[in-house]
Motif scaffolding. Structure first.
Motif, mmCIF file in Angstrom:
data_model
loop_
_atom_site.group_PDB
_atom_site.id
_atom_site.type_symbol
_atom_site.label_atom_id
_atom_site.label_comp_id
_atom_site.label_asym_id
_atom_site.label_seq_id
_atom_site.Cartn_x
_atom_site.Cartn_y
_atom_site.Cartn_z
ATOM 1 N N GLY A 119 -51.452 -28.781 90.044
ATOM 2 C CA GLY A 119 -50.917 -29.325 88.807
ATOM 3 C C GLY A 119 -52.030 -29.939 87.981
ATOM 4 O O GLY A 119 -52.823 -30.732 88.495
ATOM 5 N N VAL A 120 -52.105 -29.580 86.700
ATOM 6 C CA VAL A 120 -53.187 -30.082 85.841
ATOM 7 C C VAL A 120 -52.664 -30.836 84.624
ATOM 8 O O VAL A 120 -53.432 -31.161 83.722
ATOM 9 C CB VAL A 120 -54.118 -28.932 85.401
ATOM 10 N N ALA A 121 -51.352 -31.107 84.599
ATOM 11 C CA ALA A 121 -50.752 -31.890 83.517
ATOM 12 C C ALA A 121 -51.113 -31.297 82.148
ATOM 13 O O ALA A 121 -50.943 -30.113 81.914
ATOM 14 C CB ALA A 121 -51.157 -33.348 83.631
ATOM 15 N N SER A 122 -51.677 -32.123 81.272
ATOM 16 C CA SER A 122 -52.000 -31.680 79.905
ATOM 17 C C SER A 122 -53.492 -31.426 79.719
ATOM 18 O O SER A 122 -53.985 -31.408 78.596
ATOM 19 C CB SER A 122 -51.546 -32.744 78.888
ATOM 20 N N LEU A 123 -54.210 -31.211 80.812
ATOM 21 C CA LEU A 123 -55.674 -31.106 80.741
ATOM 22 C C LEU A 123 -56.171 -29.744 80.277
ATOM 23 O O LEU A 123 -57.366 -29.589 80.034
ATOM 24 C CB LEU A 123 -56.273 -31.435 82.120
ATOM 25 N N ALA A 124 -55.283 -28.763 80.163
ATOM 26 C CA ALA A 124 -55.711 -27.430 79.711
ATOM 27 C C ALA A 124 -54.718 -26.894 78.681
ATOM 28 O O ALA A 124 -54.034 -25.908 78.911
ATOM 29 C CB ALA A 124 -55.822 -26.478 80.900
ATOM 30 N N PRO A 125 -54.636 -27.545 77.508
ATOM 31 C CA PRO A 125 -53.651 -27.120 76.497
ATOM 32 C C PRO A 125 -54.023 -25.789 75.854
ATOM 33 O O PRO A 125 -55.201 -25.434 75.752
ATOM 34 C CB PRO A 125 -53.692 -28.257 75.476
ATOM 35 N N LEU A 126 -53.003 -25.078 75.402
ATOM 36 C CA LEU A 126 -53.208 -23.866 74.618
ATOM 37 C C LEU A 126 -53.077 -24.139 73.129
ATOM 38 O O LEU A 126 -53.449 -23.311 72.306
ATOM 39 C CB LEU A 126 -52.188 -22.796 75.022
ATOM 40 N N ALA A 127 -52.500 -25.299 72.781
ATOM 41 C CA ALA A 127 -52.276 -25.656 71.383
ATOM 42 C C ALA A 127 -52.280 -27.178 71.267
ATOM 43 O O ALA A 127 -52.293 -27.891 72.276
ATOM 44 C CB ALA A 127 -50.955 -25.081 70.891
ATOM 45 N N SER A 128 -52.286 -27.666 70.034
ATOM 46 C CA SER A 128 -52.242 -29.105 69.808
ATOM 47 C C SER A 128 -50.897 -29.670 70.249
ATOM 48 O O SER A 128 -49.846 -29.069 70.017
ATOM 49 C CB SER A 128 -52.456 -29.412 68.326
ATOM 50 N N ASN A 129 -50.937 -30.846 70.860
ATOM 51 C CA ASN A 129 -49.711 -31.524 71.255
ATOM 52 C C ASN A 129 -49.111 -32.350 70.114
ATOM 53 O O ASN A 129 -48.143 -33.085 70.316
ATOM 54 C CB ASN A 129 -49.974 -32.437 72.455
ATOM 55 N N ALA A 130 -49.656 -32.218 68.927
ATOM 56 C CA ALA A 130 -49.177 -33.002 67.787
ATOM 57 C C ALA A 130 -47.861 -32.478 67.233
ATOM 58 O O ALA A 130 -47.172 -33.174 66.502
ATOM 59 C CB ALA A 130 -50.226 -33.028 66.681
ATOM 60 N N SER A 131 -47.498 -31.242 67.565
ATOM 61 C CA SER A 131 -46.248 -30.670 67.063
ATOM 62 C C SER A 131 -45.399 -30.201 68.229
ATOM 63 O O SER A 131 -45.899 -29.919 69.315
ATOM 64 C CB SER A 131 -46.520 -29.482 66.132
ATOM 65 N N GLU A 132 -44.093 -30.083 67.991
ATOM 66 C CA GLU A 132 -43.196 -29.598 69.041
ATOM 67 C C GLU A 132 -43.524 -28.161 69.413
ATOM 68 O O GLU A 132 -43.458 -27.779 70.586
ATOM 69 C CB GLU A 132 -41.737 -29.707 68.588
ATOM 70 N N ALA A 133 -43.893 -27.343 68.433
ATOM 71 C CA ALA A 133 -44.250 -25.957 68.730
ATOM 72 C C ALA A 133 -45.461 -25.902 69.660
ATOM 73 O O ALA A 133 -45.503 -25.097 70.605
ATOM 74 C CB ALA A 133 -44.543 -25.202 67.435
ATOM 75 N N GLY A 134 -46.454 -26.764 69.405
ATOM 76 C CA GLY A 134 -47.622 -26.804 70.268
ATOM 77 C C GLY A 134 -47.280 -27.299 71.659
ATOM 78 O O GLY A 134 -47.756 -26.755 72.671
ATOM 79 N N ARG A 135 -46.450 -28.345 71.726
ATOM 80 C CA ARG A 135 -46.057 -28.869 73.038
ATOM 81 C C ARG A 135 -45.293 -27.828 73.851
ATOM 82 O O ARG A 135 -45.455 -27.735 75.075
ATOM 83 C CB ARG A 135 -45.233 -30.142 72.861
ATOM 84 N N ALA A 136 -44.467 -27.030 73.152
ATOM 85 C CA ALA A 136 -43.718 -25.980 73.845
ATOM 86 C C ALA A 136 -44.667 -24.938 74.450
ATOM 87 O O ALA A 136 -44.415 -24.432 75.549
ATOM 88 C CB ALA A 136 -42.734 -25.321 72.884
ATOM 89 N N ARG A 137 -45.728 -24.605 73.751
ATOM 90 C CA ARG A 137 -46.711 -23.650 74.301
ATOM 91 C C ARG A 137 -47.424 -24.220 75.510
ATOM 92 O O ARG A 137 -47.777 -23.483 76.442
ATOM 93 C CB ARG A 137 -47.753 -23.292 73.242
ATOM 94 N N ASN A 138 -47.621 -25.514 75.499
ATOM 95 C CA ASN A 138 -48.391 -26.132 76.579
ATOM 96 C C ASN A 138 -47.572 -26.324 77.851
ATOM 97 O O ASN A 138 -48.151 -26.426 78.938
ATOM 98 C CB ASN A 138 -48.957 -27.477 76.108
#
Length: 320
Positions: A293-312
Motif C-alpha cells: 500500500g502506497v496511499a497517495s504517494l504515487a498520484p496519476l493526477a492532482s488531488n485538487a479536484s474530484e476527477a483527479g482524486r477519482a483517478r488516484n
C-alpha cells in the motif's frame, strides 16, 4: 474558495453566537466542519460521514407517519454528501440555533424549500431523518417533538444545486442541544472512469509499461472489504495470472490525499492485501503476489479536484 462559501462564512463570523472551528474541542476523530458552514458556538462534532457520491432523500413536507409518506413528500438528490452531528452543550434553544443558520444561509443566497417546528413537522420527522441520515449524535433518535426545528434550503448555480438540511432538537434533560446537518453538493457522477480490462489488455499493459491500473475494484469509503461488484475485474486478473504461470506481481493499493498519510498508508495496505486474498480465492498461488500500500504517494493526477482524486483511487498490478 467559491464566492458563495466566502459569503456564508462571513455571515457566520459576523454573528457573536458562532465560533470558528479552532474554538471547539472534543470533535470525533477525523471530523471537521464543512467548508460551506462554520459551527454554532460551543458545538462539538459527535458523528461525521462524507460520501463522494450518493443519493439523499430530503423531506419537503411534514412527516406525520413514515408508513404514509407520499411521492411528493420527499426530494431525491444526488452528489457529494456531508453528514455532521453536532452536540451543543448548554441550554441553547432550537430556535436560537436555527435562526443563526437561517440568517447565514439567506445571506449566502440559499432559498427555503421547507421549514417547520415541533408538531408542525409531523410525529415521525425526527425518526425519518435519523434513519435516513445514519449519522446522529447519541440520543438523536429520542423524541423531542415540542422542541425541534427543521430547515431545508437550496441554492442553484452553474455547478449544480446545493441543498442544506438542518434538524435541531433540544435535550433539556442533558442540558444540551443536538444539531444534524446534511449538505448535498449536486453534481453529475464522474463517468468513464471504470472499464473491465480483459486479461489480454492487462498483459499488453504489463509488457509495455510493467504495470496496469485497475479501476474496477470497489471498496466502501475508509474500508478494505472488496465489494461484490469487483468480481468481473478480479476474474480477469485471475485469468491473466492463470494463463501466465511464470508471472509474479505486486498488488499495489493507492488512495487519494483525503485524510492523513498514516491512515491512508494503513488503508491502502489492507486493500492491497484484500485484493491478493480475493485472487487467492480464485486459485492463484499467494506466493506469486506481494501486497503493498502506497496511499497517495504515487498520484496519476492532482488531488485538487474530484476527477483527479477519482483517478488516484485505484489498484495496480506491477510486474516483479
Amino acid at each position: 474558495m467559491h464566492p458563495i462559501h466566502r459569503l456564508i462564512l462571513s455571515a457566520f463570523a459576523a454573528h457573536a453566537l458562532l465560533a470558528s472551528p479552532s474554538a471547539v474541542a472534543a470533535d470525533a476523530a477525523g471530523a471537521k466542519d464543512h467548508p460551506l458552514l462554520t459551527r454554532f458556538k460551543g458545538a462539538a462534532i459527535a458523528e461525521y460521514k462524507v460520501s463522494a457520491f450518493d443519493e439523499a432523500v430530503l423531506p419537503v413536507k411534514a412527516i406525520p407517519a413514515v408508513d404514509k409518506i407520499g411521492a411528493g413528500d420527499l426530494a431525491k438528490v444526488e452528489g457529494k454528501i456531508t453528514r455532521i452531528g453536532y452536540v451543543i452543550e448548554g441550554e441553547k434553544t432550537a430556535l436560537e440555533v436555527m435562526r443563526n443558520y437561517e440568517q447565514a444561509l439567506s445571506r449566502g443566497g440559499f432559498q427555503v424549500v421547507f421549514q417547520c417546528a415541533s408538531d408542525a413537522c409531523g410525529r415521525d420527522m425526527g425518526g425519518y431523518i435519523a434513519n435516513s441520515g445514519k449519522v446522529m449524535p447519541t440520543g438523536f433518535t429520542a423524541s423531542f417533538d415540542e422542541k425541534s426545528r427543521y430547515l431545508l434550503t437550496r441554492r442553484s448555480g452553474p455547478d449544480g444545486d446545493v441543498h442544506v438540511l438542518l434538524w435541531v432538537v433540544e435535550d433539556p434533560a442533558n442540558k444540551r442541544t443536538l444539531a444534524y446537518q446534511q449538505i448535498v453538493e449536486g453534481r453529475p457522477m464522474a463517468t468513464g472512469q471504470v472499464s473491465v480490462l480483459s486479461a489480454s489488455d492487462l498483459k499488453k499493459s504489463l509488457d509495455a509499461e510493467g504495470r496496469v491500473a485497475i479501476y474496477g475494484v470497489y471498496f466502501d469509503t475508509a474500508k478494505a472489504d472488496v465489494k461484490p461488484e469487483s468480481r468481473p475485474s478480479l476474474e480477469e486478473m485471475a485469468k491473466l495470472l492463470t494463463s501466465n504461470p511464470a508471472l509474479r506481481i505486486y498488488v499495489v493499493g493507492h488512495t487519494d490525499s483525503a485524510g492523513g498519510l498514516g491512515a491512508n498508508l494503513e488503508l491502502s495496505q489492507r486493500r492491497a492485501e484484500a485484493v491478493a486474498k480475493a485472487l487467492a480465492a480464485l486459485r492463484i498461488d499467494p506466493q506469486r503476489m506481494v501486497a503493498k500500500g502506497v496511499a497517495s504517494l504515487a498520484p496519476l493526477a492532482s488531488n485538487a479536484s474530484e476527477a483527479g482524486r477519482a483517478r488516484n483511487r485505484r489498484v495496480e498490478l506491477v510486474q516483479q
